[in-house]
Design an enzyme around this catalytic site. Structure first.
Site, PDB file in Angstrom:
ATOM      1  N   HIS A 194       1.023  -1.060   0.011  1.00 42.64           N
ATOM      2  CA  HIS A 194       0.007  -0.032  -0.020  1.00 42.64           C
ATOM      3  C   HIS A 194       1.013   1.200   0.036  1.00 42.64           C
ATOM      4  O   HIS A 194       1.845   1.505   0.834  1.00 42.64           O
ATOM      5  CB  HIS A 194      -0.995  -0.091   1.022  1.00 42.64           C
ATOM      6  CG  HIS A 194      -1.616   1.167   1.190  1.00 42.64           C
ATOM      7  ND1 HIS A 194      -3.221   1.251   0.648  1.00 42.64           N
ATOM      8  CD2 HIS A 194      -1.737   2.553   1.585  1.00 42.64           C
ATOM      9  CE1 HIS A 194      -3.529   2.254   0.910  1.00 42.64           C
ATOM     10  NE2 HIS A 194      -3.084   2.940   1.426  1.00 42.64           N
ATOM     11  N   CYS A 195       0.763   1.954  -1.001  1.00 40.64           N
ATOM     12  CA  CYS A 195       1.585   3.228  -1.115  1.00 40.64           C
ATOM     13  C   CYS A 195       0.897   4.417  -0.727  1.00 40.64           C
ATOM     14  O   CYS A 195      -0.006   4.857  -1.330  1.00 40.64           O
ATOM     15  CB  CYS A 195       1.998   3.366  -2.697  1.00 40.64           C
ATOM     16  SG  CYS A 195       3.191   4.986  -2.912  1.00 40.64           S
ATOM     17  N   PRO A 196       1.246   5.244   0.454  1.00 39.17           N
ATOM     18  CA  PRO A 196       0.775   6.136   1.000  1.00 39.17           C
ATOM     19  C   PRO A 196       0.842   7.477  -0.076  1.00 39.17           C
ATOM     20  O   PRO A 196       0.151   8.269   0.089  1.00 39.17           O
ATOM     21  CB  PRO A 196       1.286   6.573   2.119  1.00 39.17           C
ATOM     22  CG  PRO A 196       2.768   5.958   2.202  1.00 39.17           C
ATOM     23  CD  PRO A 196       2.398   4.711   1.334  1.00 39.17           C
ATOM     24  N   ASN A 199      -2.051   6.730  -2.294  1.00 39.57           N
ATOM     25  CA  ASN A 199      -3.437   6.804  -1.531  1.00 39.57           C
ATOM     26  C   ASN A 199      -3.989   5.649  -2.189  1.00 39.57           C
ATOM     27  O   ASN A 199      -5.186   5.705  -2.322  1.00 39.57           O
ATOM     28  CB  ASN A 199      -4.003   7.960  -1.485  1.00 39.57           C
ATOM     29  CG  ASN A 199      -5.130   7.940  -0.485  1.00 39.57           C
ATOM     30  OD1 ASN A 199      -5.133   7.207   0.392  1.00 39.57           O
ATOM     31  ND2 ASN A 199      -6.270   8.583  -0.835  1.00 39.57           N
ATOM     32  N   ASN A 200      -3.278   4.496  -2.570  1.00 42.24           N
ATOM     33  CA  ASN A 200      -3.805   3.336  -3.281  1.00 42.24           C
ATOM     34  C   ASN A 200      -2.867   2.296  -3.010  1.00 42.24           C
ATOM     35  O   ASN A 200      -1.685   2.367  -2.704  1.00 42.24           O
ATOM     36  CB  ASN A 200      -4.052   3.847  -4.725  1.00 42.24           C
ATOM     37  CG  ASN A 200      -4.733   2.707  -5.507  1.00 42.24           C
ATOM     38  OD1 ASN A 200      -5.492   2.114  -4.700  1.00 42.24           O
ATOM     39  ND2 ASN A 200      -4.969   2.862  -6.760  1.00 42.24           N
TER      40      ASN A 200
END
Length: 367
Positions: A194-196, A199-200
């Site tokens: 999950h890549c902040p 945001n996805n």
């Protein structure tokens, strides 16, 4: 309402233990006072404590419970706080990336490009204009697609889905390479992480967009850092002269240009180093046919099989070049241009549920 038969036995057992516990609480009537009564009370209290523990364990015991489960339960509030903060901070991170990228583009257009046009020869000017705008288009396109494209999720309506396990959170079948994201609270096909900053989640359908964004953002930062190096040296010397006496007579535009160029060079150089390292790490994973989650699992599996004298083989490793072709969707030579070096919205190979293994059952995973 009729109660299911699976609940009758635990309920009756709990009721019997509760009645036994209450019966032990009542002291026997007619016991004469003396030394025997004290011994009887101590024995009954010991039995009462034993039955209480048995009652508690019979209601709460689970054969799958262990120390790891207890730690997970204890840290569940912390996990919940971190997951929710990451979900909300993801929006701020996306806005921050957009703001910083826009500021770099504005500084380049206001201060770097005019210097290049006024000092460089014609062919170098054409090269800078073409290369810079090509990198800008690729960065914006892939970042937008990585944010807006769903990573892919298992279909909950279908019954006949090939699965390797059951998700403990979703209580649904989990296809191969699928993992549960605690932040998005959903299972993701071929989940990487999950890549902040997006945001996805990075999964099957947006993995190519994420990696392409990392590549072109790193190249763009390197390009800006190299192109503005001379301007940075001049601006740094000019800023140092501000603290000398007498102070140089620079206009507001010149001082602003110096500070903007320094900000541009420091930002792009820092991002080039940090994001470049992340890009190299993901390039290594792609070459091995792994995701970030699978890297951790495969390392543990390799150590486990090594202790048994066996060798672990990744079933999704098809060779380095083939792994890159699968990621970028390259089916012929022209696709390296149209699908890698130019913006392309083509879908990846497969549906993310069925996966072709690199070997058959005659060539097992652990040999």
């Amino acid at each position: 309402m009729r109660m299911s038969s699976s609940w009758r036995w635990p309920l009756s057992r709990a009721m019997r233990l509760t009645l036994r516990w209450c019966r032990l609480c009542r002291l026997q009537r007619g016991i004469e006072r003396g030394a025997g009564s004290k011994v009887w009370i101590s024995v009954r209290l010991s039995e009462l404590w034993s039955y209480s523990r048995l009652l508690l364990r019979s209601l709460c015991y689970n054969s799958l419970s262990d120390s790891d489960t207890l730690l997970d339960c204890a840290f569940e509030p912390i996990y919940w706080i971190v997951d929710n903060m990451t979900r909300w901070f993801g929006v701020l991170f996306v806005c921050l990336v957009t703001l910083l990228t826009t500021s770099v583009v504005v500084i380049v257009y206001l201060f770097v490009l005019p210097t290049i046009i006024n000092t460089y020869s014609l062919h170098w000017i054409a090269w800078h204009l073409c290369c810079g705008h090509w990198l800008l288009v690729m960065v914006v396109f892939h970042y937008y697609k990585a944010i807006t494209t769903s990573p892919g999720h298992p279909s909950k309506g279908k019954v006949n889905i090939p699965s390797v396990s059951i998700c403990k959170k979703c209580i649904t079948p989990k296809p191969p390479r699928t993992h549960h994201c605690s932040i998005c609270n959903v299972c993701v096909l071929k989940m990487d992480h999950h890549c902040p900053w997006l945001n996805n989640c990075v999964g099957h359908f947006n993995h190519r967009y994420f990696f392409s964004f990392c590549i072109y953002m790193s190249l763009g930062c390197i390009y800006c850092s190299i192109s503005s190096r001379n301007l940075f040296m001049e601006a740094y010397s000019a800023v140092e002269s501000y603290y000398q006496t007498p102070r140089p007579d620079d206009t507001l535009r010149e001082t602003t240009a110096h500070k903007c160029v320094i900000f541009l060079w420091v930002l792009t150089s820092s991002v080039a180093v940090a994001l470049g390292g992340l890009t190299l790490w993901h390039a290594m994973l792609i070459s091995r046919g792994e995701t970030s989650v699978e890297r951790h699992i495969n390392c543990k599996e390799t150590k486990r099989l090594k202790e048994k004298g066996k060798v672990f083989r990744n079933p999704f490793h098809h060779g380095r070049l083939n792994n890159w072709r699968i990621l970028f969707g390259v089916e012929k030579r022209s696709h390296w241009l149209t699908r890698v070096l130019l913006p392309s919205s083509h879908l990846p190979d497969g549906d993310g549920v069925m996966w072709e293994c690199a070997f058959t059952r005659r060539d097992p995973e652990a040999v």
